[in-house]
Design a protein around this motif. Structure first.
Motif, PDB file in Angstrom:
ATOM      1  N   GLN A 116     -15.225  11.987   5.373  1.00 40.00           N
ATOM      2  CA  GLN A 116     -15.332  10.835   4.487  1.00 40.00           C
ATOM      3  C   GLN A 116     -13.988  10.583   3.821  1.00 40.00           C
ATOM      4  O   GLN A 116     -13.232  11.523   3.543  1.00 40.00           O
ATOM      5  N   LEU A 117     -13.685   9.316   3.570  1.00 34.68           N
ATOM      6  CA  LEU A 117     -12.518   8.923   2.794  1.00 34.68           C
ATOM      7  C   LEU A 117     -13.040   8.198   1.559  1.00 34.68           C
ATOM      8  O   LEU A 117     -13.551   7.090   1.661  1.00 34.68           O
ATOM      9  N   THR A 118     -12.940   8.836   0.397  1.00 31.33           N
ATOM     10  CA  THR A 118     -13.585   8.317  -0.800  1.00 31.33           C
ATOM     11  C   THR A 118     -12.627   7.696  -1.819  1.00 31.33           C
ATOM     12  O   THR A 118     -13.073   7.120  -2.805  1.00 31.33           O
ATOM     13  N   GLY A 119     -11.330   7.789  -1.585  1.00 31.78           N
ATOM     14  CA  GLY A 119     -10.392   7.191  -2.519  1.00 31.78           C
ATOM     15  C   GLY A 119      -8.954   7.404  -2.074  1.00 31.78           C
ATOM     16  O   GLY A 119      -8.675   8.250  -1.215  1.00 31.78           O
ATOM     17  N   LEU A 120      -8.044   6.625  -2.643  1.00 38.47           N
ATOM     18  CA  LEU A 120      -6.613   6.788  -2.366  1.00 38.47           C
ATOM     19  C   LEU A 120      -5.816   5.998  -3.392  1.00 38.47           C
ATOM     20  O   LEU A 120      -6.361   5.157  -4.116  1.00 38.47           O
ATOM     21  N   ASP A 121      -4.515   6.272  -3.458  1.00 33.59           N
ATOM     22  CA  ASP A 121      -3.586   5.474  -4.255  1.00 33.59           C
ATOM     23  C   ASP A 121      -2.876   4.525  -3.295  1.00 33.59           C
ATOM     24  O   ASP A 121      -2.503   4.916  -2.181  1.00 33.59           O
ATOM     25  N   TYR A 122      -2.678   3.278  -3.717  1.00 35.83           N
ATOM     26  CA  TYR A 122      -2.078   2.315  -2.796  1.00 35.83           C
ATOM     27  C   TYR A 122      -1.209   1.311  -3.524  1.00 35.83           C
ATOM     28  O   TYR A 122      -1.318   1.120  -4.744  1.00 35.83           O
ATOM     29  N   ALA A 123      -0.325   0.668  -2.764  1.00 34.79           N
ATOM     30  CA  ALA A 123       0.560  -0.364  -3.308  1.00 34.79           C
ATOM     31  C   ALA A 123       1.050  -1.236  -2.169  1.00 34.79           C
ATOM     32  O   ALA A 123       0.907  -0.883  -0.993  1.00 34.79           O
ATOM     33  N   PHE A 124       1.630  -2.366  -2.519  1.00 39.06           N
ATOM     34  CA  PHE A 124       2.243  -3.253  -1.534  1.00 39.06           C
ATOM     35  C   PHE A 124       3.714  -2.912  -1.424  1.00 39.06           C
ATOM     36  O   PHE A 124       4.405  -2.745  -2.434  1.00 39.06           O
ATOM     37  N   LEU A 125       4.203  -2.792  -0.194  1.00 38.15           N
ATOM     38  CA  LEU A 125       5.630  -2.590   0.026  1.00 38.15           C
ATOM     39  C   LEU A 125       6.242  -3.960   0.279  1.00 38.15           C
ATOM     40  O   LEU A 125       6.211  -4.483   1.394  1.00 38.15           O
ATOM     41  N   ALA A 126       6.765  -4.555  -0.777  1.00 42.57           N
ATOM     42  CA  ALA A 126       7.306  -5.912  -0.666  1.00 42.57           C
ATOM     43  C   ALA A 126       8.531  -5.923   0.248  1.00 42.57           C
ATOM     44  O   ALA A 126       9.379  -5.028   0.167  1.00 42.57           O
ATOM     45  N   PRO A 127       8.644  -6.922   1.129  1.00 42.69           N
ATOM     46  CA  PRO A 127       9.777  -6.960   2.067  1.00 42.69           C
ATOM     47  C   PRO A 127      11.113  -7.209   1.385  1.00 42.69           C
ATOM     48  O   PRO A 127      12.160  -6.800   1.883  1.00 42.69           O
ATOM     49  N   VAL A 128      11.088  -7.874   0.242  1.00 41.27           N
ATOM     50  CA  VAL A 128      12.304  -8.132  -0.535  1.00 41.27           C
ATOM     51  C   VAL A 128      11.965  -8.019  -2.017  1.00 41.27           C
ATOM     52  O   VAL A 128      10.796  -8.114  -2.406  1.00 41.27           O
ATOM     53  N   GLY A 129      12.983  -7.847  -2.831  1.00 43.92           N
ATOM     54  CA  GLY A 129      12.776  -7.796  -4.266  1.00 43.92           C
ATOM     55  C   GLY A 129      12.761  -9.184  -4.890  1.00 43.92           C
ATOM     56  O   GLY A 129      13.121 -10.173  -4.254  1.00 43.92           O
ATOM     57  N   GLY A 130      12.319  -9.250  -6.147  1.00 46.34           N
ATOM     58  CA  GLY A 130      12.383 -10.498  -6.880  1.00 46.34           C
ATOM     59  C   GLY A 130      11.284 -11.498  -6.584  1.00 46.34           C
ATOM     60  O   GLY A 130      11.379 -12.660  -7.003  1.00 46.34           O
ATOM     61  N   LEU A 131      10.226 -11.086  -5.865  1.00 44.68           N
ATOM     62  CA  LEU A 131       9.121 -12.005  -5.607  1.00 44.68           C
ATOM     63  C   LEU A 131       8.328 -12.264  -6.882  1.00 44.68           C
ATOM     64  O   LEU A 131       8.382 -11.481  -7.831  1.00 44.68           O
ATOM     65  N   GLY A 132       7.578 -13.350  -6.895  1.00 50.05           N
ATOM     66  CA  GLY A 132       6.790 -13.707  -8.069  1.00 50.05           C
ATOM     67  C   GLY A 132       5.650 -12.736  -8.319  1.00 50.05           C
ATOM     68  O   GLY A 132       5.260 -11.961  -7.440  1.00 50.05           O
ATOM     69  N   GLY A 133       5.110 -12.786  -9.522  1.00 46.78           N
ATOM     70  CA  GLY A 133       4.060 -11.858  -9.924  1.00 46.78           C
ATOM     71  C   GLY A 133       2.692 -12.226  -9.385  1.00 46.78           C
ATOM     72  O   GLY A 133       1.822 -12.668 -10.140  1.00 46.78           O
ATOM     73  N   TYR A 134       2.517 -12.082  -8.089  1.00 42.54           N
ATOM     74  CA  TYR A 134       1.241 -12.381  -7.445  1.00 42.54           C
ATOM     75  C   TYR A 134       0.828 -11.197  -6.580  1.00 42.54           C
ATOM     76  O   TYR A 134       1.575 -10.237  -6.408  1.00 42.54           O
ATOM     77  N   THR A 135      -0.366 -11.292  -6.014  1.00 48.38           N
ATOM     78  CA  THR A 135      -0.756 -10.349  -4.974  1.00 48.38           C
ATOM     79  C   THR A 135      -0.534 -11.051  -3.636  1.00 48.38           C
ATOM     80  O   THR A 135      -0.908 -12.217  -3.474  1.00 48.38           O
ATOM     81  N   TYR A 136       0.087 -10.369  -2.700  1.00 45.82           N
ATOM     82  CA  TYR A 136       0.537 -11.018  -1.471  1.00 45.82           C
ATOM     83  C   TYR A 136      -0.298 -10.688  -0.242  1.00 45.82           C
ATOM     84  O   TYR A 136      -0.050 -11.215   0.838  1.00 45.82           O
ATOM     85  N   GLY A 137      -1.267  -9.819  -0.391  1.00 44.66           N
ATOM     86  CA  GLY A 137      -2.067  -9.467   0.775  1.00 44.66           C
ATOM     87  C   GLY A 137      -3.090  -8.400   0.440  1.00 44.66           C
ATOM     88  O   GLY A 137      -3.458  -8.214  -0.728  1.00 44.66           O
ATOM     89  N   GLN A 138      -3.522  -7.704   1.472  1.00 40.68           N
ATOM     90  CA  GLN A 138      -4.582  -6.712   1.302  1.00 40.68           C
ATOM     91  C   GLN A 138      -4.291  -5.438   2.089  1.00 40.68           C
ATOM     92  O   GLN A 138      -3.635  -5.477   3.138  1.00 40.68           O
ATOM     93  N   LEU A 139      -4.821  -4.346   1.576  1.00 43.50           N
ATOM     94  CA  LEU A 139      -4.890  -3.105   2.335  1.00 43.50           C
ATOM     95  C   LEU A 139      -6.166  -3.174   3.165  1.00 43.50           C
ATOM     96  O   LEU A 139      -7.231  -3.524   2.647  1.00 43.50           O
ATOM     97  N   THR A 140      -6.078  -2.871   4.440  1.00 40.01           N
ATOM     98  CA  THR A 140      -7.241  -2.958   5.324  1.00 40.01           C
ATOM     99  C   THR A 140      -7.651  -1.567   5.794  1.00 40.01           C
ATOM    100  O   THR A 140      -6.799  -0.742   6.135  1.00 40.01           O
ATOM    101  N   LEU A 141      -8.939  -1.317   5.811  1.00 37.23           N
ATOM    102  CA  LEU A 141      -9.490  -0.046   6.271  1.00 37.23           C
ATOM    103  C   LEU A 141     -10.514  -0.328   7.362  1.00 37.23           C
ATOM    104  O   LEU A 141     -11.432  -1.131   7.166  1.00 37.23           O
ATOM    105  N   VAL A 142     -10.362   0.330   8.486  1.00 35.09           N
ATOM    106  CA  VAL A 142     -11.324   0.214   9.587  1.00 35.09           C
ATOM    107  C   VAL A 142     -11.769   1.624   9.954  1.00 35.09           C
ATOM    108  O   VAL A 142     -10.991   2.413  10.496  1.00 35.09           O
TER     109      VAL A 142
END
Length: 261
Positions: free
Chosen positions: A116-142
């Motif tokens: 079972q996988l019950t939890g993890l720590d995660y973040a977005f690895l932005a391709p460049v710095g200085g992007l606006g304060g938004y969420t840009y995508g999702q972590l996907t689990l299959v």
């Protein structure tokens, strides 16, 4: 030694073996934190092993599942030179895994049993710095079940801070983590602006990226282990009742002999 005593000894040994297996199993349980692996970069099909689990780097989708291009890395969050062409996540000074260039990571137990996988720590690895304060995508689990059925979940990445960095957050996989999987593939996607999330996003290939750490994994004991455990408990109960009856009979004899005397 009588035949019965011989069988009893064999059953006792089997019970002890089952208990040993069950007590050893938690060695596989716990956290995959990438601390026992030296920082490195990985191409598709390369395998990282830790804590009884195999982590296979997948270079997809542009190169196909057998691609061997640069698709992952293990980095030290305390290293100021870790990210020179991307915006590394913040809030994690330990080692963690970086999924880059639309790559993903397939997690399995080294012994190929369920977990079972019950939890993890995660973040977005932005391709460049200085992007606006938004969420840009999702972590996907299959996750793949033992019968081949796949269970998919997606979780929005944290909102970038004012400097364009993604903070690490802890994700509790309440629904997803209730399943028993033969494998779990971790990847990411980017929002397409039309309500969808795709990897790679047209015109923005190699930017579906993520960072993960502290995967909470729990192995699932095999049915035969439970069977042996049940046999052992039954044996212990039978022996306890047998001793109780013998002790009761002995007390009765003592009382009878005392009255007769």
């Amino acid at each position: 030694m009588t035949f019965f005593q011989s069988k009893l000894r064999q059953l006792t040994a089997a019970t002890v073996g089952a208990l040993a297996v069950m007590s050893a199993t938690p060695a596989l349980a716990g956290v995959i934190d990438f601390e026992s692996v030296a920082p490195n970069i990985y191409g598709g099909t390369e395998v990282i092993t830790q804590s009884g689990y195999s982590l296979t780097v997948i270079d997809t989708p542009a190169a196909g599942p057998g691609g061997t291009g640069f698709a992952g890395a293990i980095g030290d969050g305390s290293d100021p030179f870790l990210c020179t062409v991307a915006a590394c996540p913040t809030g994690n000074a330990s080692q963690f895994y970086l999924g880059v260039n639309d790559g993903s990571l397939r997690v399995t137990r080294t012994d190929n049993h369920l977990f079972q996988l019950t939890g993890l720590d995660y973040a977005f690895l932005a391709p460049v710095g200085g992007l606006g304060g938004y969420t840009y995508g999702q972590l996907t689990l299959v996750g793949e079940l033992s019968n081949g059925t796949k269970v998919s979940y997606a979780y929005d990445f944290p909102v970038l801070d004012s400097l364009g960095y993604s903070p690490f957050e802890t994700l509790s996989l309440t629904a997803f983590g209730g399943n028993y999987f033969s494998s779990v593939t971790i990847g990411s996607c980017l929002f397409d602006g039309n309500g969808g999330c795709a990897s790679p996003l047209a015109g923005a290939e190699n930017q579906s990226q993520f960072a993960i750490d502290n995967l909470q994994v729990t192995p699932v004991p095999e049915p035969e282990t439970y069977a042996l455990m049940g046999l052992g408990l039954g044996l212990v109960g039978w022996m306890s009742r047998r001793r109780s009856r013998a002790a009761s009979a002995a007390r009765t004899n003592i009382v009878a002999n005392t009255i007769a005397a």
